[in-house]
Design an enzyme around this catalytic site. Structure first.
Site, mmCIF file in Angstrom:
data_model
loop_
_atom_site.group_PDB
_atom_site.id
_atom_site.type_symbol
_atom_site.label_atom_id
_atom_site.label_comp_id
_atom_site.label_asym_id
_atom_site.label_seq_id
_atom_site.Cartn_x
_atom_site.Cartn_y
_atom_site.Cartn_z
ATOM 1 C CB SER A 12 0.030 1.997 -5.609
ATOM 2 O OG SER A 12 0.777 1.166 -4.746
ATOM 3 C CG HIS A 37 2.151 5.795 -6.743
ATOM 4 N ND1 HIS A 37 2.337 7.134 -6.452
ATOM 5 C CD2 HIS A 37 2.256 5.147 -5.562
ATOM 6 C CE1 HIS A 37 2.539 7.283 -5.152
ATOM 7 N NE2 HIS A 37 2.505 6.094 -4.576
ATOM 8 C CG ASP A 39 3.877 2.982 -3.098
ATOM 9 O OD1 ASP A 39 3.819 4.181 -2.796
ATOM 10 O OD2 ASP A 39 2.903 2.352 -3.577
ATOM 11 C CG MET A 41 7.844 1.817 1.394
ATOM 12 S SD MET A 41 6.592 0.935 2.311
ATOM 13 C CE MET A 41 5.122 1.333 1.336
ATOM 14 C CG HIS A 71 5.059 7.647 -2.430
ATOM 15 N ND1 HIS A 71 3.953 7.109 -1.806
ATOM 16 C CD2 HIS A 71 5.521 8.622 -1.602
ATOM 17 C CE1 HIS A 71 3.766 7.731 -0.650
ATOM 18 N NE2 HIS A 71 4.706 8.640 -0.497
ATOM 19 C CG MET A 73 6.718 6.556 1.464
ATOM 20 S SD MET A 73 5.425 5.311 1.422
ATOM 21 C CE MET A 73 5.640 4.692 -0.230
ATOM 22 C CG MET A 142 1.226 10.324 2.234
ATOM 23 S SD MET A 142 1.110 9.184 0.840
ATOM 24 C CE MET A 142 0.704 7.637 1.652
ATOM 25 C CG ASP A 176 -0.392 7.000 -2.242
ATOM 26 O OD1 ASP A 176 -1.083 5.978 -2.396
ATOM 27 O OD2 ASP A 176 0.842 6.974 -2.090
#
Ligand SMILES: O=C(CO)[C@H](O)[C@H](O)COP(=O)(O)O
Ligand SMILES: [Fe+2]
Length: 223
Positions: A12, A37, A39, A41, A71, A73, A142, A176
């Site tokens: 990540s 990966h 992330d 958000m 990912h 979120m 998670m 993760d």
């Protein structure tokens, strides 16, 4: 028969120097990362904000072949399917918690040409994934509360991974949050085969060594 699953390490880049995202990402790939990966958000599903599809697209323009997982979120994962597909994302992993019709979102992701991953927060029961297992390409358990890198690994999430591995022996199971050399054995033993690791890899003086070590531990538990 041996397991069809592979042990894979996906760093990540959340805690990397985002001003040098391309260089940092390429360095991880050169050091043996199996995938990246990313992330995403939205400041709504989680109390933090990172980046979206424009940045992923720029990264893809510079890194042609690596496997990208986003990912997501975010509160409205259906909103970002088309732009992320256009940005060259391979695996679109979203949280089931805010979504009303998970099957529909999975279908839209796959129709857009991406694989689909389903993620659960620490407070979500693993059984909630059951009805979607036939459609998902991967599930993500998670091991921290989503939103920030560098948090402590929650070992009490491992029964979820064990349950998934027992019931779905051929499913890609990803963990993760707070995963690194000290916590990898726990994840591998429980049955995870896709390993996201941020701080422990990005900050390592020898990234290749850390990723090789973790991959070997995971591979040793795949039957
Ligand atoms: O999804 C995440 C946080 O919500 C990150 O992927 C995760 O935290 C990785 O970073 P680290 O290994 O430092 O915990
Ligand atoms: Fe993540």
């Amino acid at each position: 028969m041996s397991s069809p699953l592979k042990a894979k390490i996906g760093p990540s880049i959340l805690n990397a120097d985002l001003a040098n995202l391309y260089t940092e990402s390429q360095k991880l790939l050169d050091n043996g990362a199996d995938y990246l990966h990313l992330d995403v958000m939205d400041g709504s599903f989680v109390p933090n904000l990172t980046f979206g599809h424009p940045m992923v697209k720029c990264l893809r323009n510079n890194i042609k072949t690596a496997f990208f997982e986003t990912h997501m979120m975010v509160s409205k994962p259906e909103q970002w399917i088309a732009p992320m597909a256009d940005a060259g994302v391979n695996l679109y992993t979203f949280h089931i918690e805010p979504v009303e019709d998970v099957c529909k979102v999975c279908r839209l992701v796959q129709e857009a040409g991406m694989k689909v991953g389903l993620a659960i927060k620490p407070g979500t029961k693993v059984e909630e994934l059951t009805e979607y297992m036939s459609i998902a390409d991967l599930v993500l358990v998670m091991t921290v509360e989503p939103g920030f890198g560098g948090q402590s690994f929650m070992a009490d999430m491992m029964p979820k991974v064990e349950w998934l591995r027992q019931n779905y022996p051929n499913m890609d199971i990803e963990v993760d949050g707070g995963v690194g050399p000290k916590t990898i054995e726990c994840c591998a033993k429980a049955g995870a085969n896709m390993i996201v690791s941020g701080t422990a890899v990005v900050g390592a003086s020898d990234q290749r060594k850390v990723m090789d070590e973790m991959r070997n531990v995971v591979q040793s538990y795949l039957k």
